[in-house]
Design a protein around this motif. Structure first.
Motif, mmCIF file in Angstrom:
data_model
loop_
_atom_site.group_PDB
_atom_site.id
_atom_site.type_symbol
_atom_site.label_atom_id
_atom_site.label_comp_id
_atom_site.label_asym_id
_atom_site.label_seq_id
_atom_site.Cartn_x
_atom_site.Cartn_y
_atom_site.Cartn_z
ATOM 1 N N THR A 32 20.213 30.084 -45.738
ATOM 2 C CA THR A 32 21.500 29.746 -45.134
ATOM 3 C C THR A 32 21.372 29.375 -43.661
ATOM 4 O O THR A 32 22.292 28.791 -43.096
ATOM 5 N N ILE A 33 20.243 29.720 -43.041
ATOM 6 C CA ILE A 33 20.000 29.304 -41.660
ATOM 7 C C ILE A 33 19.737 27.809 -41.657
ATOM 8 O O ILE A 33 18.934 27.297 -42.443
ATOM 9 N N GLY A 34 20.400 27.083 -40.774
ATOM 10 C CA GLY A 34 20.319 25.628 -40.790
ATOM 11 C C GLY A 34 18.917 25.077 -40.590
ATOM 12 O O GLY A 34 18.558 24.041 -41.145
ATOM 13 N N THR A 35 18.095 25.756 -39.801
ATOM 14 C CA THR A 35 16.750 25.255 -39.517
ATOM 15 C C THR A 35 15.799 25.479 -40.674
ATOM 16 O O THR A 35 14.789 24.780 -40.791
ATOM 17 N N VAL A 36 16.079 26.418 -41.546
ATOM 18 C CA VAL A 36 15.179 26.763 -42.654
ATOM 19 C C VAL A 36 15.469 25.854 -43.835
ATOM 20 O O VAL A 36 16.599 25.754 -44.305
ATOM 21 N N GLN A 37 14.416 25.173 -44.309
ATOM 22 C CA GLN A 37 14.555 24.294 -45.461
ATOM 23 C C GLN A 37 14.300 25.040 -46.767
ATOM 24 O O GLN A 37 15.012 24.843 -47.743
ATOM 25 N N SER A 38 13.290 25.863 -46.809
ATOM 26 C CA SER A 38 13.002 26.677 -47.989
ATOM 27 C C SER A 38 12.300 27.952 -47.534
ATOM 28 O O SER A 38 11.754 28.014 -46.429
ATOM 29 N N ALA A 39 12.318 28.961 -48.409
ATOM 30 C CA ALA A 39 11.735 30.267 -48.069
ATOM 31 C C ALA A 39 11.184 30.919 -49.322
ATOM 32 O O ALA A 39 11.736 30.769 -50.423
ATOM 33 N N ASN B 113 7.106 45.799 -39.920
ATOM 34 C CA ASN B 113 6.238 45.661 -41.090
ATOM 35 C C ASN B 113 6.503 44.371 -41.849
ATOM 36 O O ASN B 113 6.160 44.258 -43.025
ATOM 37 N N ILE B 114 7.114 43.392 -41.185
ATOM 38 C CA ILE B 114 7.433 42.109 -41.807
ATOM 39 C C ILE B 114 6.674 41.017 -41.061
ATOM 40 O O ILE B 114 6.783 40.896 -39.841
ATOM 41 N N SER B 115 5.894 40.232 -41.780
ATOM 42 C CA SER B 115 5.160 39.109 -41.206
ATOM 43 C C SER B 115 5.781 37.801 -41.691
ATOM 44 O O SER B 115 6.188 37.687 -42.852
ATOM 45 N N ILE B 116 5.847 36.814 -40.798
ATOM 46 C CA ILE B 116 6.486 35.528 -41.083
ATOM 47 C C ILE B 116 5.542 34.413 -40.646
ATOM 48 O O ILE B 116 5.003 34.446 -39.530
ATOM 49 N N ILE B 117 5.351 33.419 -41.512
ATOM 50 C CA ILE B 117 4.582 32.230 -41.186
ATOM 51 C C ILE B 117 5.403 31.004 -41.570
ATOM 52 O O ILE B 117 6.369 31.103 -42.345
ATOM 53 N N ASP B 118 5.024 29.837 -41.039
ATOM 54 C CA ASP B 118 5.681 28.591 -41.407
ATOM 55 C C ASP B 118 4.755 27.755 -42.276
ATOM 56 O O ASP B 118 3.654 28.181 -42.637
ATOM 57 N N ALA C 85 7.196 33.237 -46.121
ATOM 58 C CA ALA C 85 6.704 31.888 -45.818
ATOM 59 C C ALA C 85 7.898 30.949 -45.730
ATOM 60 O O ALA C 85 8.705 30.869 -46.665
ATOM 61 N N LEU C 86 8.029 30.250 -44.605
ATOM 62 C CA LEU C 86 9.185 29.397 -44.346
ATOM 63 C C LEU C 86 8.757 27.941 -44.223
ATOM 64 O O LEU C 86 7.663 27.644 -43.729
ATOM 65 N N LYS C 87 9.602 27.068 -44.689
ATOM 66 C CA LYS C 87 9.487 25.634 -44.429
ATOM 67 C C LYS C 87 10.690 25.243 -43.588
ATOM 68 O O LYS C 87 11.826 25.340 -44.045
ATOM 69 N N VAL D 10 13.802 34.329 -35.407
ATOM 70 C CA VAL D 10 12.745 35.067 -36.095
ATOM 71 C C VAL D 10 13.093 36.547 -36.167
ATOM 72 O O VAL D 10 12.954 37.193 -37.220
ATOM 73 N N ASN D 11 13.561 37.101 -35.057
ATOM 74 C CA ASN D 11 13.965 38.516 -35.054
ATOM 75 C C ASN D 11 15.149 38.755 -35.983
ATOM 76 O O ASN D 11 15.237 39.801 -36.638
ATOM 77 N N ALA D 12 16.053 37.782 -36.049
ATOM 78 C CA ALA D 12 17.199 37.933 -36.948
ATOM 79 C C ALA D 12 16.755 37.953 -38.412
ATOM 80 O O ALA D 12 17.286 38.727 -39.222
ATOM 81 N N ILE D 13 15.770 37.129 -38.759
ATOM 82 C CA ILE D 13 15.254 37.130 -40.127
ATOM 83 C C ILE D 13 14.598 38.471 -40.445
ATOM 84 O O ILE D 13 14.779 39.031 -41.537
ATOM 85 N N ARG D 14 13.830 39.005 -39.513
ATOM 86 C CA ARG D 14 13.178 40.294 -39.743
ATOM 87 C C ARG D 14 14.217 41.410 -39.912
ATOM 88 O O ARG D 14 14.083 42.281 -40.782
#
Length: 488
Positions: A120-127, A181-186, A151-153, A163-167
């Motif tokens: 739902t975040i406008g910048t995120v295309q897929s997750a 304890n949450i890791s995020i990559i693009d 993993a984000l596109k 990023v903090n909001a997603i975590r």
């Protein structure tokens, strides 16, 4: 004439076919292969015409049916973004499913629902979300905490706040999961958030804070310098050094001059000893209120005691510093000189005077909050850039490359139709209009138009008549038919 007729029929047939086709618009874009296949099955079942582009990731349908199709597909949970949510429990039989399968489906559903929320975040295309939830065991003293990897596109860039909001969002959705304890990559493999440990998470937060500070200060300085030297004629680099130490300070202060009475205690004691005159001791003499006239005072004592407790004023102060305080800042600014175009078209470069550089340095100091005690450094250098400004070189404007292949195809189609229309107008329509505008040519007594071959004196008449008939067969037949009618 047959070739022209066939060309006209093909042209107008194509125009009529294109005009009768419905206007297509984008139904969905950036689709996962699973969603694309599900949508195409629905469209085929309804016999709705559609087109696919970009290997099925974009589906086009009739513009008039777009809204209704989206509503109908949304009621069936399409598109799902390639993920499975809680609707997985609607398709399974809970009575015949084992507990292991139920737990796996629960994790899959939770991962899918979290991925949908992130999209739902406008910048995120897929997750894509992966959860590791350890199973609780009996008699286990140390329980492992849940972990998550995402993993984000994305389109563009994600800010540190996003990023903090997603975590925080993922941590709130899973019981016992902590944001560190949450890791995020693009999609490019860049680490946006480290989830190895709390210390690493703190270091990542400090790095994000440092990067955000450098980016913000760089944008401010570039705006200030660009207003003086022009857009694109300055390069700014900032290095911010943050204090990463965590310090806890506890201080207690006593004020001896400030005293307050906390409590007071008073104690009074008195004692008297008497003896009878006749030396006899009786009960009556010892009773309270007995007549003491028959006794003689032997000894008397009194004691007074007072205790006062004072409270001295005390102040306790506790300070906790988690790090991130700006320790030092270094700024490097590279500015270009000035260019002048001569009469012969040559471009001459002129360095900027030192007075201009001093003014730019003063502006930069004010923009970053320069502090000499902190050890800040600012360096302003004037050097010639490798490429002169575009206003001097007069570049050729070209924006056709911004169009997609679909737009280019439409443009080529319109150009070809325009060329065909122009050719038909020049070589078919124009001669027909001219022929219709001319008056009919007068004919002679034989029914032949003037300007035709006539009999020549001295020539063979039979040969001349044969030549006239061969060159004008229709006129000759009309003349013969008229002769036959006149003879009748």
């Amino acid at each position: 004439m047959a070739l022209v007729t066939l060309s006209l029929m093909a042209y107008f047939g194509y125009v009529i076919f294109k005009a009768s086709q419905p206007t297509l618009s984008v139904l969905y874009s950036d689709l996962a292969p699973e969603d694309s296949a599900a949508i195409l099955r629905e469209l085929d079942a309804r016999t709705i015409s559609y087109e696919t582009r970009d290997d099925g990731r974009i589906i086009l349908a009739s513009k008039a049916d777009i809204a209704k199709l989206r509503f109908d597909l949304a009621s069936k949970g399409i598109p799902s973004g390639g993920t499975v949510g809680y609707e997985i429990f609607d398709k399974t039989d809970s009575f015949s499913t084992t507990g292991f399968v139920q737990s796996i489906n629960q994790i899959r559903a939770l991962e899918g629902e979290i991925a949908r929320s992130i999209r739902t975040i406008g910048t995120v295309q897929s997750a894509r979300v992966h959860l590791v939830i350890p199973e609780r065991k009996l008699f286990e003293r140390e329980h492992q905490l849940p972990r998550a990897s995402i993993a984000l596109k994305i389109r563009g860039e994600l800010s540190s706040q996003q990023v903090n909001a997603i975590r925080r969002l993922v941590a709130s959705a899973v019981d016992g999961l902590k944001p560190e304890n949450i890791s995020i990559i693009d999609e490019q493999g860049r680490l946006l958030a480290d989830g190895t440990s709390s210390d690493a998470g703190t270091a990542a937060v400090l790095e994000e804070k440092q990067a955000a500070l450098e980016k913000r200060m760089k944008a401010q300085i570039e705006d200030i310098v660009a207003s003086v030297v022009g857009q694109g004629r300055a390069r700014v680099q900032i290095s911010a050094e943050l204090d990463t130490s965590r310090v806890q300070t506890v201080a207690e202060t006593f004020d001896p001059d400030s005293r307050v009475v906390r409590s007071t205690q008073n104690r009074n004691e008195s004692a008297t000893t008497t003896e009878a005159k006749d030396g006899t001791v009786s009960v009556a003499n010892e009773l309270p209120g007995a007549n003491s006239s028959n006794s003689n005072q032997k000894d008397a004592s009194a004691k007074n005691e007072e205790i006062v407790n004072y409270e001295i004023s005390k102040t306790t102060r506790t300070e906790m510093s988690d790090g991130g305080k700006l320790k030092r800042m270094s700024v490097a600014v590279l500015v270009d000189g000035t260019y002048e175009k001569g009469a012969n078209g040559d471009v001459a470069y002129q360095p900027r005077p030192q007075a201009d550089l001093d003014r730019i340095s003063a502006l930069v100091k004010s923009g970053i909050g320069y502090d000499a005690k902190r050890g800040d450094q600012i360096e302003i250098v004037n050097l010639r850039f490798a490429a002169p400004p575009e206003s001097i070189t007069e570049p050729v404007q070209s924006a056709w490359y911004d169009l997609s292949r679909f737009d280019l195809g439409k443009m080529m189609e319109l150009v070809i139709l325009g060329i065909i229309s122009l050719v038909i107008a020049l070589f078919v329509g124009r001669p027909l209009v001219k022929a219709m505008a001319l008056p009919p040519a007068p004919s002679n007594s034989m029914g032949l138009p003037y300007g035709s071959d006539v009999l020549q004196i001295g020539a063979n008449p039979l040969e001349q008549i044969s030549g006239l008939i061969i060159s004008n067969p229709q006129a000759s037949a009309t003349t013969v038919r008229q002769w036959l009618q006149d003879n009748q």
